[in-house]
Scaffold this motif. Structure first.
Motif, PDB file in Angstrom:
ATOM      1  N   TYR A  93       2.568  -3.859  -1.918  1.00 41.11           N
ATOM      2  CA  TYR A  93       3.755  -3.237  -2.504  1.00 41.11           C
ATOM      3  C   TYR A  93       4.071  -3.833  -3.873  1.00 41.11           C
ATOM      4  CZ  TYR A  93       4.693  -0.235   1.395  1.00 41.11           C
ATOM      5  OH  TYR A  93       4.584   0.770   2.316  1.00 41.11           O
TER       6      TYR A  93
ATOM      7  N   SER B 147       3.912   5.895  -0.446  1.00 42.10           N
ATOM      8  CA  SER B 147       4.711   5.877   0.778  1.00 42.10           C
ATOM      9  C   SER B 147       4.570   7.177   1.570  1.00 42.10           C
ATOM     10  CB  SER B 147       6.177   5.597   0.464  1.00 42.10           C
ATOM     11  OG  SER B 147       6.667   6.510  -0.485  1.00 42.10           O
TER      12      SER B 147
ATOM     13  N   SER C  20       2.962   7.416   5.327  1.00 41.79           N
ATOM     14  CA  SER C  20       3.682   8.025   6.451  1.00 41.79           C
ATOM     15  C   SER C  20       2.800   9.047   7.161  1.00 41.79           C
ATOM     16  CB  SER C  20       4.969   8.687   5.951  1.00 41.79           C
ATOM     17  OG  SER C  20       5.865   7.727   5.438  1.00 41.79           O
TER      18      SER C  20
ATOM     19  N   ARG D 222       6.310  -9.709  -7.150  1.00 40.27           N
ATOM     20  CA  ARG D 222       7.749  -9.598  -7.410  1.00 40.27           C
ATOM     21  C   ARG D 222       8.421 -10.860  -6.879  1.00 40.27           C
ATOM     22  NH1 ARG D 222       8.173  -4.054  -4.545  1.00 40.27           N
ATOM     23  NH2 ARG D 222       9.173  -5.437  -3.070  1.00 40.27           N
TER      24      ARG D 222
ATOM     25  N   ILE E 182       9.134 -10.304   0.008  1.00 39.88           N
ATOM     26  CA  ILE E 182       8.942 -11.128   1.202  1.00 39.88           C
ATOM     27  C   ILE E 182       7.547 -11.745   1.246  1.00 39.88           C
ATOM     28  CG2 ILE E 182      10.640  -9.998   2.663  1.00 39.88           C
ATOM     29  CD1 ILE E 182       8.473  -8.208   3.721  1.00 39.88           C
TER      30      ILE E 182
ATOM     31  N   VAL F 226       6.137  -5.290   7.874  1.00 37.83           N
ATOM     32  CA  VAL F 226       6.179  -4.095   7.027  1.00 37.83           C
ATOM     33  C   VAL F 226       5.343  -2.943   7.569  1.00 37.83           C
ATOM     34  CG1 VAL F 226       6.756  -5.271   4.888  1.00 37.83           C
ATOM     35  CG2 VAL F 226       4.361  -5.035   5.543  1.00 37.83           C
ATOM     36  N   VAL F 227       4.659  -3.155   8.665  1.00 45.58           N
ATOM     37  CA  VAL F 227       3.836  -2.076   9.207  1.00 45.58           C
ATOM     38  C   VAL F 227       3.625  -2.328  10.692  1.00 45.58           C
ATOM     39  CG1 VAL F 227       1.647  -3.220   8.673  1.00 45.58           C
ATOM     40  CG2 VAL F 227       1.735  -0.725   8.777  1.00 45.58           C
TER      41      VAL F 227
ATOM     42  N   PRO G 202       7.802  -0.025   9.988  1.00 45.32           N
ATOM     43  CA  PRO G 202       8.529   0.416   8.810  1.00 45.32           C
ATOM     44  C   PRO G 202       7.639   0.928   7.667  1.00 45.32           C
ATOM     45  CG  PRO G 202       8.342  -1.939   8.743  1.00 45.32           C
ATOM     46  CD  PRO G 202       7.665  -1.498  10.016  1.00 45.32           C
ATOM     47  N   GLN G 203       6.316   0.942   7.863  1.00 43.55           N
ATOM     48  CA  GLN G 203       5.498   1.537   6.799  1.00 43.55           C
ATOM     49  C   GLN G 203       5.858   3.019   6.656  1.00 43.55           C
ATOM     50  OE1 GLN G 203       1.319   0.833   5.866  1.00 43.55           O
ATOM     51  NE2 GLN G 203       2.469   1.424   4.060  1.00 43.55           N
ATOM     52  N   THR G 204       6.016   3.704   7.780  1.00 45.68           N
ATOM     53  CA  THR G 204       6.460   5.084   7.735  1.00 45.68           C
ATOM     54  C   THR G 204       7.917   5.123   7.309  1.00 45.68           C
ATOM     55  OG1 THR G 204       5.018   5.504   9.604  1.00 45.68           O
ATOM     56  CG2 THR G 204       6.598   7.215   9.047  1.00 45.68           C
ATOM     57  N   MET G 205       8.205   5.968   6.346  1.00 47.04           N
ATOM     58  CA  MET G 205       9.556   5.980   5.787  1.00 47.04           C
ATOM     59  C   MET G 205      10.586   6.558   6.766  1.00 47.04           C
ATOM     60  SD  MET G 205       9.443   9.179   3.131  1.00 47.04           S
ATOM     61  CE  MET G 205       7.843   8.814   2.464  1.00 47.04           C
TER      62      MET G 205
ATOM     63  N   ASP H 251      13.394   9.109   7.493  1.00 46.29           N
ATOM     64  CA  ASP H 251      13.551  10.459   6.965  1.00 46.29           C
ATOM     65  C   ASP H 251      14.432  11.228   7.951  1.00 46.29           C
ATOM     66  OD1 ASP H 251      12.994  12.492   5.101  1.00 46.29           O
ATOM     67  OD2 ASP H 251      11.409  13.313   6.345  1.00 46.29           O
TER      68      ASP H 251
ATOM     69  N   THR I 150      12.018  11.363  -0.244  1.00 49.38           N
ATOM     70  CA  THR I 150      11.018  12.267  -0.812  1.00 49.38           C
ATOM     71  C   THR I 150      11.735  13.248  -1.727  1.00 49.38           C
ATOM     72  OG1 THR I 150      11.166  13.490   1.273  1.00 49.38           O
ATOM     73  CG2 THR I 150       9.222  12.135   0.948  1.00 49.38           C
ATOM     74  N   ASN I 151      11.905  12.817  -2.933  1.00 51.24           N
ATOM     75  CA  ASN I 151      12.570  13.618  -3.977  1.00 51.24           C
ATOM     76  C   ASN I 151      14.017  13.926  -3.627  1.00 51.24           C
ATOM     77  OD1 ASN I 151      10.066  13.707  -5.284  1.00 51.24           O
ATOM     78  ND2 ASN I 151       9.460  15.491  -4.082  1.00 51.24           N
TER      79      ASN I 151
ATOM     80  N   PRO J 109      11.425   5.692  -4.129  1.00 54.77           N
ATOM     81  CA  PRO J 109      10.315   5.796  -3.177  1.00 54.77           C
ATOM     82  C   PRO J 109      10.413   4.706  -2.118  1.00 54.77           C
ATOM     83  CG  PRO J 109       9.502   5.969  -5.421  1.00 54.77           C
ATOM     84  CD  PRO J 109      10.960   5.597  -5.512  1.00 54.77           C
ATOM     85  N   TRP J 110      10.074   5.082  -0.902  1.00 54.53           N
ATOM     86  CA  TRP J 110      10.190   4.158   0.235  1.00 54.53           C
ATOM     87  C   TRP J 110       9.327   2.919   0.024  1.00 54.53           C
ATOM     88  CZ3 TRP J 110      13.154   3.311   4.303  1.00 54.53           C
ATOM     89  CH2 TRP J 110      12.673   2.516   5.332  1.00 54.53           C
ATOM     90  N   ASP J 111       9.920   1.771   0.269  1.00 49.61           N
ATOM     91  CA  ASP J 111       9.212   0.496   0.147  1.00 49.61           C
ATOM     92  C   ASP J 111       9.719  -0.394   1.281  1.00 49.61           C
ATOM     93  OD1 ASP J 111       8.441  -2.092  -0.389  1.00 49.61           O
ATOM     94  OD2 ASP J 111       8.888  -2.008  -2.523  1.00 49.61           O
ATOM     95  N   PRO J 112       8.901  -0.648   2.305  1.00 48.49           N
ATOM     96  CA  PRO J 112       9.389  -1.397   3.462  1.00 48.49           C
ATOM     97  C   PRO J 112       9.696  -2.863   3.172  1.00 48.49           C
ATOM     98  CG  PRO J 112       7.034  -1.002   3.674  1.00 48.49           C
ATOM     99  CD  PRO J 112       7.507  -0.235   2.472  1.00 48.49           C
ATOM    100  N   THR J 113       9.288  -3.348   1.989  1.00 48.77           N
ATOM    101  CA  THR J 113       9.700  -4.708   1.654  1.00 48.77           C
ATOM    102  C   THR J 113      11.142  -4.731   1.143  1.00 48.77           C
ATOM    103  OG1 THR J 113       8.965  -4.657  -0.662  1.00 48.77           O
ATOM    104  CG2 THR J 113       7.316  -5.254   0.993  1.00 48.77           C
ATOM    105  N   ARG J 114      11.698  -3.543   0.885  1.00 46.78           N
ATOM    106  CA  ARG J 114      13.079  -3.463   0.387  1.00 46.78           C
ATOM    107  C   ARG J 114      13.984  -2.601   1.277  1.00 46.78           C
ATOM    108  NH1 ARG J 114      13.345  -4.301  -5.440  1.00 46.78           N
ATOM    109  NH2 ARG J 114      11.284  -4.676  -6.303  1.00 46.78           N
TER     110      ARG J 114
END
Lengths: 499, 126
Positions: A362, A369, A373, A461, A465, A481-482, B54-57, B59, B97-98, B103-108
């Protein structure tokens, strides 16, 4: 609690960064050769199918008065011990002790060590949630090389450290307990040239390493093929798929005869057979599964290096996370092709090195993303979203909140073999410490002048994390994260007799 | 839900002050009694924990079946789903998604940030 009764101790693998190891040796051997020295350390863990993975997060170095400098043996002060216990409680991690034995002594626990480990194995679980305690001992053998032992307890389960893996940016070390001083094995005749070029030590090092190939197809199979011929004798192969006819063009080891069977064999089995035809002594663990799945992750706990050859968003995320949380380094590779007006205009490779402290996928902006998904969605959800997208279009709305097609990019064998061989080369350099890639991230296009080479070393960054959870292992699950979707089929171990 | 995902979701929910419920089969988070400027009474909003989270956003959003906000808020009402012992109506709401969110970021991002998107959503009509 009696460590001597722990005859059925399970194996434990310890991983630490080269930075921590350098500091540890400098600290512990500061009073060498006659007086002992010690410190507490924080670590994360993962209980695996085969034992325990222990990842060192941080040394809790002693301050003035924390250890008795007048004593020949280690004596931790109460304030130092309490400080370590409170750090354990606050961080959610585990605490262990590590000390060295003076010159001429093996790192074998003494009765005093038994008393100390017994005491701390009962004391530290009183703080925080983890009940795991480890004690380690370092020493130097007659050649001056560091040797070690270690043991631990989690409730009624006992562990014995068998392996120490040290992850540096220039070299990946594997040390076995009590065996560091053993003479190095000489190179085999078939990799004699490699020994001549890089040295006997490097050739021997390749024989002791364990490499995981995640994705045993276009790039993964040639990478492993090269490594096997270079002398690597221990592989973990991970791929969920069975061989398909279109794979013949690029999967090394595959043949028309593979399709005599119905269903055709798993890719991991096809490639295992190639490895064994090169060297029947090679050890191969075959997993029909995905890197996100727990059983696969367990198997990766004891590998020196992962070669990630799937070119998927979720795999890139996973190897980035494995690098910082579990201290497992990876070389990731992907390829792409560009065409215009019926002509191929780009054959592009991308190589990325993931290691503890380096930017994660990331930080690198290497994850799409939406594609990630889609890779993890159920087929039912994909179908439903496509219907809803069509309905949206009928209402005059944009469909891309519901669904956006993700085109599957074709690859061809001549280029995937090139890219796979290239990462095998970098793997040899990293494993042996003989050479390193010029950059953490590399892109090239063999159809451009100068191969369109671009190398870059982007920083992580500062707030990511990947910089704050280094070595947290399972104790960092709160920021994972996954994860593996539950609709995926379970991992299947492919036995030696099975394809 | 795997142990890792549960640890992650619970950690995210611990970071927000409004009451929430984590329910299972299907796995979902219910944000409770969210204030809306469109209706006088607060509303619950349910969000599914997607496969691969959490990789999948994150929605979509679900409102209680029969909610007066259905058809009023942005997003097409879709099918009904049962979760946490109640029936919910899916609304096609796609912030990552727009839809205005980054944009989805699982670290945030996670349920602790999705709440901000949901709170904005339930206070703005179509």
């Amino acid at each position: 609690m009696d460590f001597h009764r722990a005859v059925d101790a399970q194996p434990a693998v310890v991983r630490m960064t080269a930075k921590v190891r350098d500091r540890l040796e400098a600290l512990l051997f500061s009073r060498y050769p006659h007086r002992e020295w010690a410190c507490f350390f924080l670590f994360g863990t993962r209980l695996t199918r085969d034992g325990l993975l222990l990842t060192i997060v941080e040394l809790l170095e002693p301050s003035d008065g924390d250890l008795n400098p007048e004593s020949d043996i280690v004596s931790f002060s109460e304030p130092y011990t309490l400080r370590a216990a409170l750090r354990k409680q606050d961080s959610g991690l585990c605490v262990g002790t590590i000390h060295y034995h003076p010159e001429g002594c093996w790192p074998k626990p003494s009765r005093l060590d038994d008393d100390m480990d017994g005491y701390y194995a009962e004391y530290f679980p009183l703080f925080g949630s983890s009940v795991i305690y480890f004690g380690m001992i370092l020493s130097r053998d007659e050649h001056g090389q560091v040797t070690f032992s270690g043991r631990g307890q989690s409730g009624s389960d006992y562990f014995r450290v068998t392996t120490l893996l040290t992850i540096g940016d220039r070299k990946l070390r594997r040390d076995s307990a009590f065996s560091i001083g053993e003479p190095l094995d000489t190179a085999d005749s078939f990799n004699a040239r490699l020994g001549e070029l890089y040295g006997v030590e490097a050739a021997a090092r390749l024989k002791t390493c364990r490499v995981a190939i995640v994705g045993v197809s276009g790039t993964g199979s040639p990478a492993a093929h090269v490594l096997a011929r270079a002398g690597v004798k221990d592989f973990v192969l991970v791929d969920p798929q069975r061989l398909a006819p279109s794979n013949l063009e690029r999967v090394h080891g595959s043949s028309m005869g593979d399709f005599d069977a119905d269903p055709p064999p798993h890719k991991v089995a096809v490639f295992r057979d190639l490895l064994l035809s090169i060297d029947p002594d090679i050890k191969v663990e075959c997993l029909a599964g995905n890197i996100l799945q727990g059983e696969v992750r367990d198997e990766l706990a004891n590998v020196d290096l992962i070669l990630c050859c799937t070119d998927t968003n979720h795999s890139r995320t996973a190897v980035g996370e494995l690098a910082y949380r579990y201290l497992i380094p990876t070389i990731d590779v992907g390829v792409a092709f560009e065409a215009e007006a019926g002509l191929v205009t780009g054959e592009i490779g991308r190589i990325t090195f993931y290691s503890p402290g380096a930017p994660c996928a990331y930080c690198l902006g290497a994850v799409n993303s939406w594609k990630a998904s889609v890779e993890l969605m159920t087929e039912e959800e994909k179908a439903l979203r496509k219907v809803q997208a069509a309905d949206a279009v009928a209402r005059g709305e944009a469909p891309n909140g519901y669904w956006e097609d993700v085109p599957e990019l074709p690859t061809v064998g001549h280029f995937t073999t090139l890219a796979g061989s290239l990462i095998a080369s970098y793997a040899i350099g990293w494993l042996t410490g003989k050479f390193t890639a010029p950059h953490r991230s590399i892109e090239f296009n063999i159809l451009e002048p100068g191969f369109g080479y671009v190398g870059f070393d982007p920083p992580a960054r500062h707030d990511c994390i990947c910089q704050t959870l280094i070595g947290y292992a399972d104790q960092g699950a709160f920021a994972s994260v996954v994860s593996a979707p539950e609709h995926w089929p379970p991992v299947r171990r492919i036995a030696a007799s099975d394809r | 839900m795997t142990d890792d995902v549960r640890a992650r979701v619970e950690s995210e929910l611990a970071r927000i002050r409004i009451p929430t419920l984590l329910v299972f089969n299907p796995d979902a988070v219910i944000y409770c009694s969210l204030p809306s400027t469109i209706t006088a009474s607060p509303t619950d909003v349910m969000v599914l924990v997607p496969a691969g989270y959490p990789q999948t956003m994150l929605d979509l959003a679900f409102l209680p079946e029969g909610s007066p906000l259905l058809g009023v808020l942005k997003g097409q009402p879709q099918q009904n789903v049962s979760a946490g012992g109640r029936t919910w109506t899916q609304v096609s709401y796609h912030p990552h998604t727009n839809g205005g969110a980054p944009p989805w970021d699982p670290t945030r991002h996670g349920f602790h940030t999705y709440i901000d998107e949901v709170l904005s959503w339930i206070s703005i009509g179509r």
